[in-house]
Structures are given as C-alpha cells and as structure tokens.
Scaffold this motif. Structure first.
Motif, short mmCIF file in Angstrom:
data_model
loop_
_atom_site.label_atom_id
_atom_site.label_comp_id
_atom_site.label_asym_id
_atom_site.label_seq_id
_atom_site.Cartn_x
_atom_site.Cartn_y
_atom_site.Cartn_z
N MET A 153 -1.18 90.65 -1.76
CA MET A 153 -0.58 89.36 -1.39
C MET A 153 0.60 89.05 -2.31
SD MET A 153 -2.33 85.55 -1.40
CE MET A 153 -2.35 85.50 -3.20
N ASN A 154 1.64 88.50 -1.70
CA ASN A 154 2.80 88.05 -2.47
C ASN A 154 2.38 86.91 -3.39
OD1 ASN A 154 5.29 87.32 -3.39
ND2 ASN A 154 6.03 86.49 -1.46
N LYS A 155 2.72 87.02 -4.67
CA LYS A 155 2.32 85.98 -5.62
C LYS A 155 3.48 85.04 -5.97
CE LYS A 155 -1.90 87.46 -7.74
NZ LYS A 155 -2.70 87.27 -8.96
N THR A 156 4.53 85.06 -5.15
CA THR A 156 5.68 84.17 -5.34
C THR A 156 5.69 83.14 -4.22
OG1 THR A 156 6.97 85.94 -6.36
CG2 THR A 156 8.18 84.04 -5.54
N GLY A 157 5.81 81.88 -4.59
CA GLY A 157 5.75 80.86 -3.55
C GLY A 157 6.22 79.50 -3.98
N VAL A 158 6.01 78.53 -3.09
CA VAL A 158 6.45 77.15 -3.26
C VAL A 158 5.22 76.28 -3.53
CG1 VAL A 158 7.63 75.19 -2.18
CG2 VAL A 158 8.36 77.54 -1.67
N LEU A 159 5.32 75.41 -4.53
CA LEU A 159 4.25 74.45 -4.79
C LEU A 159 4.48 73.23 -3.90
CD1 LEU A 159 1.81 73.39 -6.35
CD2 LEU A 159 3.38 72.61 -8.15
N LEU A 160 3.55 72.97 -2.99
CA LEU A 160 3.65 71.86 -2.06
C LEU A 160 2.64 70.77 -2.44
CD1 LEU A 160 3.80 73.90 1.28
CD2 LEU A 160 5.72 73.01 -0.04
N LEU A 161 3.13 69.55 -2.56
CA LEU A 161 2.26 68.42 -2.91
C LEU A 161 1.92 67.65 -1.65
CD1 LEU A 161 4.13 67.13 -6.13
CD2 LEU A 161 2.43 68.98 -5.90
N SER A 162 0.64 67.59 -1.35
CA SER A 162 0.15 66.96 -0.13
C SER A 162 -0.58 65.67 -0.47
CB SER A 162 -0.79 67.92 0.60
OG SER A 162 -1.54 67.25 1.59
N HIS A 163 -0.36 64.64 0.34
CA HIS A 163 -1.06 63.38 0.14
C HIS A 163 -2.22 63.29 1.12
CE1 HIS A 163 -1.76 59.35 -1.21
NE2 HIS A 163 -1.54 58.82 0.00
N CYS A 164 -3.43 63.30 0.58
CA CYS A 164 -4.66 63.17 1.38
C CYS A 164 -4.75 64.20 2.50
CB CYS A 164 -4.78 61.76 1.95
SG CYS A 164 -4.94 60.48 0.68
N GLY A 165 -4.20 65.41 2.25
CA GLY A 165 -4.32 66.51 3.20
C GLY A 165 -3.21 66.61 4.22
N TYR A 166 -2.25 65.70 4.17
CA TYR A 166 -1.19 65.69 5.19
C TYR A 166 0.20 65.87 4.54
CZ TYR A 166 -4.79 64.50 8.54
OH TYR A 166 -5.92 64.53 9.32
N SER A 167 1.19 65.13 4.97
CA SER A 167 2.56 65.20 4.45
C SER A 167 3.31 66.43 4.96
CB SER A 167 2.58 65.19 2.91
OG SER A 167 1.75 64.21 2.37
N PHE A 168 3.30 66.61 6.29
CA PHE A 168 4.09 67.67 6.94
C PHE A 168 3.68 69.07 6.46
CE2 PHE A 168 8.25 65.13 7.95
CZ PHE A 168 7.50 64.07 8.41
N MET A 169 2.43 69.27 6.07
CA MET A 169 2.04 70.53 5.45
C MET A 169 2.29 71.75 6.34
SD MET A 169 1.15 70.65 2.31
CE MET A 169 2.42 69.44 1.96
N GLU A 170 1.92 71.66 7.61
CA GLU A 170 2.13 72.82 8.49
C GLU A 170 3.61 73.17 8.59
OE1 GLU A 170 -2.01 71.73 9.25
OE2 GLU A 170 -0.17 70.58 8.93
N GLU A 171 4.45 72.17 8.70
CA GLU A 171 5.90 72.40 8.80
C GLU A 171 6.44 73.03 7.51
OE1 GLU A 171 9.95 69.75 9.60
OE2 GLU A 171 8.01 69.00 10.27
N LEU A 172 6.00 72.53 6.37
CA LEU A 172 6.49 73.06 5.09
C LEU A 172 5.99 74.48 4.84
CD1 LEU A 172 6.13 69.92 2.77
CD2 LEU A 172 8.13 70.69 4.06
N ILE A 173 4.74 74.74 5.20
CA ILE A 173 4.18 76.10 5.03
C ILE A 173 4.95 77.08 5.91
CG2 ILE A 173 2.15 77.53 5.51
CD1 ILE A 173 0.44 75.08 4.64
N SER A 174 5.27 76.68 7.13
CA SER A 174 6.05 77.53 8.04
C SER A 174 7.44 77.79 7.48
CB SER A 174 6.15 76.86 9.41
OG SER A 174 7.01 77.58 10.26
N ASN A 175 8.07 76.75 6.90
CA ASN A 175 9.40 76.91 6.31
C ASN A 175 9.38 77.90 5.16
OD1 ASN A 175 10.37 75.01 8.10
ND2 ASN A 175 10.41 73.34 6.60
N ALA A 176 8.36 77.82 4.31
CA ALA A 176 8.25 78.74 3.18
C ALA A 176 8.10 80.18 3.66
CB ALA A 176 7.08 78.35 2.28
N ALA A 177 7.30 80.36 4.72
CA ALA A 177 7.07 81.71 5.27
C ALA A 177 8.36 82.33 5.78
CB ALA A 177 6.02 81.65 6.37
N LYS A 178 9.28 81.51 6.28
CA LYS A 178 10.56 82.02 6.77
C LYS A 178 11.39 82.64 5.64
CE LYS A 178 10.80 78.79 10.64
NZ LYS A 178 11.42 77.56 11.19
#
Length: 437
Positions: free
Chosen positions: A1-26
C-alpha cells in the motif's frame, strides 16, 4: 500500500469525505482520515470511512482539537506514513488545518489569518479602517440591542463567529433580547455546531446591506487571487431566524460585462489588503447601485452544491479539486501551471474562457414537524445531481439554523440558458416535495 497521502479532517464522520477521498486518489494519494466522534444515529459512518480510507482515527469527542491533530500526525509518522498536506472543508477545523500545513511546510493561510476571517466583527472593523467597507457594526448586549431597536435603523444580527446561517436575521420590532438568549441556549446543546461558537464571542449587529447577493469562489496562488466562479443567489429567504439561500445560478445573470471587471478588481484589492496569498475562499457579497460590500469571507470551499456546480462550469474540475491542487502544487513550475489553468476560469479578466455550460442549483430546507413523505418530481430539465438528506418519519425540530432536506443541481447549455432558466426556476421549486404529518 502507498504510504503517502492527505490528512483529511472530518466533522462527525462527514465534511465531503467521499469527494475529498476521490480527489486524493486522482493524485495517486491515500487518504488518512481523522474524524470527530459521529453522533449516535450516524455511528455507521465509522465503518464507511474505514472502508474508504487507508487509515482512520476517531476522537472521543464530537469536535476535534489541536491535540487530536497533533497526536495523529505523530502516530502516522511513527508508522511510516508520509502526509503531503492537510485538508478540511469544515470551517471549525480551518485553523487546525492551517497549523498542520504550517508544520508540514505547505503553503497555506496563516492560522492568524483564518481567525481574522472567522471573526466577523474584527473583519468588518479592519475593512472599515481600510476604507473597504461602509458598513458600521457593534457588539451586541442587551443595552445595544434596545438602543438599535429604538433608533429603527435597518440592521442585521449574526453571531461574531457562526456557521450554517445560525441565528442570522434582520432586526425587527417583534424580536427581543430574550430571543438571543434562547438561541444561545440552543447553540450550547447542539452537538454538531456548538464547537464553532465555543469561543463565546457573542453576537453582533451591523447596518443592513441591501442589493443583489453573490458568492465568489476564489483560489489564491502566491498572492494572486483567481475568481473561479460567481454564483448569484436568485432566491434568498430572510423571513425566519436563519437566512436561507434557496437557489443559485452561475455565471450570474445580473452582472453585465462592465461590472465583472470592477467586481474582480474589488476582490483583488481586498485580498491584497488582507494579505490572503494562498488558499480557497467563499466570499459572499452584495451589490447595490454599483457598490460592493462584503457580507463575509469564508476561508474554505462554499457549502451546498457549490463544488459540483463549479465542476459544471470548468467542464470537470470541482472546487475541492482546485483546493487540493492548491495545496499540492508547491514548486515554481507547478504554481505557473496552476495559474494558467485558473486564469481560464477567472471571470472579469482577459484570460477568461466562457464555459459552454451554466449551472443552477436549488436547496430545499425542512420545516418543523414529522415528515410523512418525500418525493422527487420531474421538471423541464434532467438534473445532474440529486441529494436527499432526510427520510420519511424524520422528526424535524424548530431551530435557528438551516436544516437541509435536499439539494438538486442542473447543467444548462449556455445557448439554451435564456429559454430554460426561467422555466427551471419556477418548476424546480417542487422538484423535491415533502409532506408533513
């Protein structure tokens, strides 16, 4: 697994998480997610985020602290993970994000700049002192409230630090100081939003700003702001205890070609004065008699469907993608490439290339009561995106903030805008229909 990534701060499990995770994967980057504890009804989000991210940590409380972020950064480093940047769309974590990026050596806003923008009273004072605003403001207590009501001058009430249009309303004779005290009690028990107000900065009043309202979606690169999109708020409801922005269209329909460069120059003057050199901004403003006034400057991406709306205008690049690019593209060559891309979207400039598409979205808000049914109706144009947040059987309690029921986004071919938009504005009011018991 790639060990380089973006630290995403989520509020109560939300905050556009799916969108941000998809952006990082690009960018071939993993997502390391730190979330505050979801509310009990949303505990399933922990499992969902676990499956979608490379690494997940959940705090013990419903709001993250700097100690939480610092500890996770140390844990990731100890486990051999490399964080390239930190990102959060939740306004309450914007200072935490700025601190993390400062440690990581990533060009971003200074934490003190974030705090200034979040403090709406201090921001108004600074703009006034610089001659960039003619709006007067005052901190509220019972005495100043009574004085303002006695004078009868049009005024607008809002928290000094706020979110979700919480307790934003015009000062009228039917409201009292006890209404503010009631709202303060409500905020204190609101597990999702109370941390935003935890600094206890209270409320403020300012001159009511007339005119048509717009939002500017801005990316700043090395001291140069780019206005990626301007959304015109064509339906705004100020009748309750929270301003509800019902419908937006972009590009705007009530700014002509001579006004756009003036608006663009005004934005640049404000950014130069505030020394906002990096980051993503959602600036809300009103224009009256060709004069612009700031409502607020949010140091983050716009809410509702602003990000996917921008994607329609740019033919595939969302606002959150542009923000992540801003954090990742740090070399001189990457900055030049970023500026060249943004210059094509930059309204009011010679480099602007008009999009073949316009965007229109409508937000549907819930009222107090128990929802019996929710249905989607057909209108004159097939939507690009439909999101429904609530479901049948949900009990909606009366509150002084917006309560999202759903939102719908449409893409309109530019050559059919004059024909379709008037129909869409009317017919879309019932695209999501809710009945209460």
């Amino acid at each position: 697994m790639n060990k380089t990534g973006v630290l995403l701060l989520s509020h109560c499990g939300y905050s556009f998480m799916e969108e941000l995770i998809s952006n990082a994967a690009k960018h071939s980057l993993e997502s390391f997610v730190l979330s505050s504890l979801p509310l009990p009804a949303n505990s399933y989000r922990i499992q969902e985020l676990q499956e979608k991210s490379a690494w997940l940590a959940v705090s013990e409380n419903h709001a993250l602290t700097w100690e939480d972020v610092e500890q996770v950064m140390q844990e990731l480093a100890a486990q051999g993970y490399h964080i390239v940047c930190c990102l959060s769309v939740w306004e309450g974590y914007r200072t935490l994000m700025a601190k993390a990026n400062q440690i990581l050596g990533v060009a971003d806003m200074e934490p003190a700049q974030v705090e200034l923008l979040l403090n709406k009273y201090q921001l108004r004072q600074q703009l006034n002192q610089a001659g960039l605003s003619q709006v007067n403001s005052v901190l509220l207590d019972e005495h100043t409230w009574i004085d303002l009501q006695a004078k009868g001058k049009p005024a607008f009430i809002k928290p000094v630090t706020g979110i979700a249009s919480y307790a934003t309303f015009r000062l009228t004779t039917d409201k009292s100081w006890q209404d503010i005290e009631k709202i303060q009690s409500e905020i204190a028990t609101d597990l999702i939003y109370s941390s935003i107000f935890s600094a206890n900065r209270g409320f403020m009043a300012e001159d009511y700003i007339p005119g048509q309202e717009f939002s500017f979606e801005i990316i700043a690169v090395d001291g140069q702001p780019f206005v990626v999109a301007i959304h015109e708020k064509i339906e705004v409801d100020e009748s309750g205890s929270a301003v509800l922005e019902n419908a937006c269209v972009a590009p705007p329909i009530n700014l002509n070609e001579s006004q756009l460069p003036k608006a663009r120059a005004w934005i640049e003057t404000i950014f130069q004065h505030l020394q906002l050199q990096w980051g993503c901004y959602h600036l809300e403003a009103r224009c009256y008699n060709d004069h612009w006034e700031v409502i607020e400057i949010n140091p983050r991406v716009g809410g509702a469907l602003i990000s996917p709306s921008v994607s329609i205008l740019t033919q595939g690049v969302s606002m959150t993608q542009l923000w992540l690019n801003n954090l990742l593209y740090q070399t001189a060559e990457e900055q030049l490439q970023q500026k060249a891309q943004l210059a094509k979207f930059d309204l009011g400039t010679e480099t602007y290339q008009q999009s073949p598409m316009s965007s229109y979205f409508r937000v549907y808000f819930a009222h107090a009561g128990r929802i019996r049914t929710i249905q989607q109706n057909i209108c004159c144009l097939e939507p690009e995106l439909v999101q429904v947040s609530l479901k049948s059987g949900t009990e909606v309690v009366e509150t002084a903030r917006e309560v999202f029921l759903g939102q719908v986004l449409w893409a309109i071919p530019q050559d059919k805008k004059n024909e379709l938009l008037p129909k869409l504005i009317t017919e879309s009011r019932n695209t999501i229909q809710v009945d209460y018991e």
